[in-house]
Design an enzyme around this catalytic site. Structure first.
Site, short mmCIF file in Angstrom:
data_model
loop_
_atom_site.label_atom_id
_atom_site.label_comp_id
_atom_site.label_asym_id
_atom_site.label_seq_id
_atom_site.Cartn_x
_atom_site.Cartn_y
_atom_site.Cartn_z
N HIS A 18 -0.60 6.31 4.30
CA HIS A 18 -1.93 5.67 3.66
C HIS A 18 -2.96 6.45 3.98
O HIS A 18 -4.09 6.33 3.32
CB HIS A 18 -1.95 4.21 4.65
CG HIS A 18 -1.02 3.32 4.07
ND1 HIS A 18 -0.36 2.12 4.45
CD2 HIS A 18 -0.29 3.24 2.90
CE1 HIS A 18 0.63 1.61 4.09
NE2 HIS A 18 0.67 2.24 2.98
N GLU A 117 7.98 -4.28 -8.00
CA GLU A 117 8.97 -4.76 -6.92
C GLU A 117 10.00 -5.58 -7.56
O GLU A 117 9.94 -6.55 -8.47
CB GLU A 117 8.10 -5.75 -6.10
CG GLU A 117 8.71 -6.23 -4.93
CD GLU A 117 9.62 -4.99 -4.11
OE1 GLU A 117 10.76 -5.40 -3.83
OE2 GLU A 117 8.95 -3.99 -3.87
N ASP A 142 12.52 -2.75 -11.78
CA ASP A 142 12.94 -1.41 -11.07
C ASP A 142 11.61 -0.62 -11.29
O ASP A 142 11.08 -0.34 -12.59
CB ASP A 142 14.16 -1.20 -11.61
CG ASP A 142 14.58 0.47 -11.28
OD1 ASP A 142 14.86 0.52 -10.16
OD2 ASP A 142 14.37 1.31 -12.07
N GLY A 143 11.34 0.15 -10.21
CA GLY A 143 10.18 1.13 -10.54
C GLY A 143 10.60 2.24 -11.34
O GLY A 143 9.62 2.71 -12.19
N ASP A 168 7.75 5.13 -3.49
CA ASP A 168 7.95 4.77 -2.19
C ASP A 168 9.15 3.80 -2.07
O ASP A 168 8.98 2.71 -1.39
CB ASP A 168 6.72 4.13 -1.58
CG ASP A 168 6.69 3.63 -0.01
OD1 ASP A 168 7.74 4.26 0.72
OD2 ASP A 168 6.09 2.89 0.35
#
Length: 285
Positions: A18, A117, A142-143, A168
């Site tokens: 972050h 997500e 699905d990303g 990520d």
């Protein structure tokens, strides 16, 4: 390895991820043109550190908890802590912002964000957390598939040429995940070559990452930058000793702003034998 966000929120890996994410956002928003950000594995976007999942591991105490207590002076750390405090002012003293919240916090009114997500329960909570922000579109999908569908980004007749893709994943099958990442970034660069692609990865033993990093160096980005923080010695395969961020096409001079923050994080969060490194895999000519 199964790195579910809720169990590890606010730990040392989140701190590194972050801090770097906010530095990237600030560098990109220094120019006035609007941006698009895609978070491929967003989780729920907001966490309660006094909830069952976070308390089960207690990892936040050695991450954001220690950093808030010691508050080492550095602009990038101050920026991160200010964002965490803003999140807590809005959502309660035990809240912790996930990457979608930080993107929404750091980007501007005319920027756009897509957060993906796949897990239904997490996706539903993600949607609930951002249902009042018109800049944020939630995708229960699905990303990696979203990278193919949503890039390059276009809103009406307007195509956004600048932006960020954050990758990520939970690393349920680490070596296979690296294959997915390399393939997805390679393919996305053919369609949206101007973007910054930020990949977070866990580290048990650094040498096990060498095949992945060799392949990453061949990805046809203009440049690629490695940022790593090890809070434990690099000698145990049974725990996550550290983590890293691999940045394809990082913003100009990002390396300079991160070079001095890594030793501060290493001192604040690490034990004896901790280390950090910032290294170019490929540097623009």
């Amino acid at each position: 390895m199964n790195y579910r966000h809720a169990f590890h929120a606010g730990n040392h890996a989140d701190v590194l991820k972050h801090v770097v994410l906010l530095a990237v956002c600030d560098a990109l928003t220094a120019k006035p043109a609007p941006l698009f950000a895609l978070d491929t594995h967003a989780g729920r976007g907001l966490y309660a550190l006094d909830g069952n999942s976070a308390q089960r591991t207690g990892e936040a105490e050695g991450g954001i908890g220690r950093l808030l207590a010691e508050a080492p002076k550095h602009p990038a750390i101050n920026r991160y802590l200010a964002a965490v405090r803003a999140c807590r002012a809005e959502h309660g003293h035990a809240s912790y912002p996930g990457s979608p919240w930080l993107l929404a916090h750091a980007l501007r009114e005319d920027d756009r964000i897509a957060a993906c997500e796949l897990l239904p329960e997490e996706a539903a909570q993600l949607k609930a957390n951002f249902d009042r922000d018109p800049r944020v579109a939630i995708h229960a999908r699905d990303g990696y598939a979203a990278m193919k569908a949503l890039l390059p980004p276009k809103f009406g007749q307007v195509r956004l040429n600048r932006g960020l893709v954050l990758i990520d994943p939970p690393y349920e099958a680490q070596l296979e995940e690296f294959d997915h990442i390399i393939g997805a970034v390679r393919e996305a660069l053919t369609r949206w070559p101007q973007a910054t692609y930020a990949v977070w990865y866990p580290i048990k033993r650094r040498r096990a990452l060498q095949p992945f990093l060799r392949r990453a160096a061949t990805v046809p980005a203009k440049s690629s930058l490695l940022v790593e923080l090890m809070i434990h010695p690099d000698d145990s395969p049974l725990r996550m000793n550290g983590s890293g961020m691999l940045l394809f096409n990082p913003p100009w001079q990002l390396d300079q702003s991160l070079q001095s923050v890594l030793p501060r994080l290493q001192t604040a969060l690490g034990e004896t034998g901790a280390s950090s490194r910032l290294e170019w895999l490929k540097q623009a000519a």
